[in-house]
Design an enzyme around this catalytic site. Structure first.
Site, PDB file in Angstrom:
ATOM      1  N   ALA A  92       0.618  -1.338  -0.300  1.00 42.73           N
ATOM      2  CA  ALA A  92      -0.164  -0.429  -0.069  1.00 42.73           C
ATOM      3  C   ALA A  92       0.563   1.356  -0.446  1.00 42.73           C
ATOM      4  CB  ALA A  92      -1.373  -0.076   1.207  1.00 42.73           C
ATOM      5  N   ALA A 128       2.381   5.079  -2.499  1.00 41.63           N
ATOM      6  CA  ALA A 128       1.266   5.349  -3.459  1.00 41.63           C
ATOM      7  C   ALA A 128       0.423   5.236  -4.424  1.00 41.63           C
ATOM      8  CB  ALA A 128       2.347   6.438  -4.415  1.00 41.63           C
ATOM      9  N   MET A 129       1.161   4.258  -5.291  1.00 38.62           N
ATOM     10  CA  MET A 129      -0.455   3.519  -5.940  1.00 38.62           C
ATOM     11  C   MET A 129      -1.282   2.630  -5.528  1.00 38.62           C
ATOM     12  SD  MET A 129      -0.102   4.659  -9.247  1.00 38.62           S
ATOM     13  CE  MET A 129      -0.951   2.689 -10.239  1.00 38.62           C
ATOM     14  N   ASN A 157       4.303  -2.728 -12.381  1.00 40.21           N
ATOM     15  CA  ASN A 157       5.356  -2.913 -13.775  1.00 40.21           C
ATOM     16  C   ASN A 157       6.082  -4.203 -13.445  1.00 40.21           C
ATOM     17  OD1 ASN A 157       5.357  -0.825 -14.603  1.00 40.21           O
ATOM     18  ND2 ASN A 157       5.905   1.028 -13.017  1.00 40.21           N
ATOM     19  N   ALA A 188       0.412   8.392  -8.650  1.00 40.02           N
ATOM     20  CA  ALA A 188       0.495   8.636  -6.999  1.00 40.02           C
ATOM     21  C   ALA A 188       2.292   8.987  -6.622  1.00 40.02           C
ATOM     22  CB  ALA A 188      -0.155   7.522  -6.406  1.00 40.02           C
ATOM     23  N   LYS A 238       4.594  -1.916 -21.896  1.00 41.58           N
ATOM     24  CA  LYS A 238       4.543  -0.485 -21.065  1.00 41.58           C
ATOM     25  C   LYS A 238       5.759  -1.332 -20.324  1.00 41.58           C
ATOM     26  CE  LYS A 238       2.912   1.042 -16.756  1.00 41.58           C
ATOM     27  NZ  LYS A 238       2.590   0.666 -15.218  1.00 41.58           N
ATOM     28  N   ASN A 246       9.748   0.733 -19.692  1.00 44.41           N
ATOM     29  CA  ASN A 246      10.413   1.322 -18.967  1.00 44.41           C
ATOM     30  C   ASN A 246      11.566   0.511 -19.499  1.00 44.41           C
ATOM     31  OD1 ASN A 246       8.715   2.067 -17.077  1.00 44.41           O
ATOM     32  ND2 ASN A 246       7.797  -0.306 -16.659  1.00 44.41           N
ATOM     33  N   ASN A 259      13.997   3.787 -18.267  1.00 49.26           N
ATOM     34  CA  ASN A 259      14.179   3.649 -16.989  1.00 49.26           C
ATOM     35  C   ASN A 259      15.019   3.338 -17.172  1.00 49.26           C
ATOM     36  OD1 ASN A 259      12.387   3.377 -14.936  1.00 49.26           O
ATOM     37  ND2 ASN A 259      10.834   3.043 -16.765  1.00 49.26           N
TER      38      ASN A 259
END
Lengths: 309, 309
Positions: A8, A10-11, A103, A129, A185, A189, A193
């Protein structure tokens, strides 16, 4: 619906908050004690448009979780997934659906060790978030997510969960090919990234490099060769063009990718093993050439050893 | 003997000074005007064991060089070699021997465009030198060099030049396989220079990385595949073990390689195209897999674009 957010940060806090507001029975499970304690003692602080409010949502450490929920939404860091799944084994009920929104690549393989295929849902979220400190989440921007069942026989259940999420304003869409979205996605990354981390630059600066067009295509080509083994057809040129749109400063150009924030700015370990490192491992397994991702993974691991104390 | 030092930076000045002291007619050719002017006006300052002396050796810009010497010793930066050869075309006499002591690979191919094969000598030097400022060279430590003719018929002349160099205290040895030594030295630079530059670390720190053993062997393997095309047999394991000795702090461990000094510390362009970049180009030419060196070259070039203004 009884929903546990596992991881739990940010997202996870965003999802937990929105699902709680729409009437679900939500509880937050996280291994960060200070975060859990503040949420229980003072409530979860939600900051949106500069305004803060406190919301009462129960939070607990993984070892304290006892109640079996209808749905678990996984939002751990990639490298924390397996140990978290072990810690929350008791709350993984026979009928508990598990939606993975992490991710990176390969998480379904990890989850399958602990959860029956028919209960697993994979997703990709475009929400964002931030965390201002323990118990304090900052919300901004719009988003959506894609969800799909792994077991072809559980589409109805997956669509039901999409409805629950959408009722909370999370704009969930049932996807007929979530694996494609996950891989696409991962390509974003796997290029931005790792390269921005190794080169210590932001996304716009990376995009301006003479070497960028060929480099990202070399990386994506290897992703697509491995993806093909899983029945996912990535068009290298199409994926590359999609990434090149992000270079624009009006998009994410002035942004340093999360891996840069983790390693270069905060000297924390990265998720490289679940992005380029996954492609590299699978390359060895399938005897497919992934030398570009092998070396990028090696360099990021080397930088981790130099920077993470 | 009339000797021109072409590229009279730190190392060129050392050689010029030592050859001048042993009675040769030496002149220094360099494109750095401030350096040339100070040497002509005040003499070349030689600092050794903390003591300075000034030595009168003529210096000139390339375009001002008119006299044809018996021997030219090349000590330019790799990327400056070809333009320098063009600039000093007038002093390349029919019988002028040209000894190349540059670091890196492929310089013989460049020199062959301007100099007859029978006049070309290739060498590897283990001497060191530093430049404290224009006209001021700092000498320390011991050294030696290897020299060999390119044309098999000019061994006698090569040995004569070794004698001239050794009379100056430079400890020159005739080598039966100077190409091997050049490639072995290139492997040291191709591993430590590029990796310490990309990772921003010193040689000891690089050597302590878990990834270092495999990484240097992957790099050397590709060097050896290209070297084989030139009849040079590099034993990967032997070369790797030789490099691993340098990690020791009593060797060069606490030292940042010259490429790190150039790019990371001084934001100057690097010699990457004559080390890993050479292997990469030849890989394409010979259709040999050099993906590891391809990517290292790409990353260093990308860093150049980010850091060199």
């Amino acid at each position: 619906m009884k929903i546990a957010i596992v991881g739990a940060g940010a997202m996870g806090s965003r999802y937990g908050y929105m699902l709680h507001e729409s009437g679900n029975e939500v509880f937050l499970i996280d291994a960060w004690k200070a975060h859990v304690d503040i949420i229980n003692n003072e409530g979860l602080t939600i900051e949106e448009n500069g305004k803060c409010k406190k919301v009462k949502i129960p939070a607990m450490l993984p070892e304290d979780a006892k109640e079996v929920p209808d749905l678990i939404i996984l939002f751990t860091k990639s490298m924390g997934l397996e140990s978290m799944l072990k810690s929350v084994k008791n709350v993984l009920g026979k009928h508990t659906r598990v939606l993975c929104l992490l991710n990176g690549l390969g998480h379904n393989e990890t989850i399958e060790k602990y959860v029956d295929n028919k209960n697993i849902l994979m997703g990709v979220t475009l929400w964002t978030a931030g965390l201002a400190g323990p118990g304090h989440v900052v919300l901004s921007g719009d988003g959506s997510l894609e969800v799909q069942n792994i077991d072809p026989n559980t589409e109805v259940e997956a669509r039901e969960i999409c409805d629950i999420l959408s009722q909370a304003g999370l704009k969930a869409h049932y996807s007929a090919d979530v694996l494609f979205s996950i891989w696409r996605k991962a390509c974003v990354n796997g290029t931005l990234n790792s390269c921005c981390t190794i080169l210590d630059c932001n996304i716009r600066e990376f995009g301006e490099l003479k070497e960028a067009p060929k480099l990202i295509r070399n990386i994506i080509k290897e992703f697509s060769d491995i993806a093909a083994k899983y029945g996912v057809k990535l068009n290298v040129e199409e994926v590359a063009k999609g990434i090149e749109k992000i270079y624009d400063p009006s998009q994410a150009g002035e942004h340093h990718p999360s891996m840069h924030q983790d390693l270069i700015q905060n000297h924390r370990l990265t998720e490289i093993d679940y992005i380029n490192g996954y492609v590299s491992r699978k390359g060895k397994e399938f005897n497919i050439n992934t030398q570009c991702n092998d070396l990028l993974t090696t360099i990021v691991h080397a930088k981790e050893q130099l920077l993470v104390k």
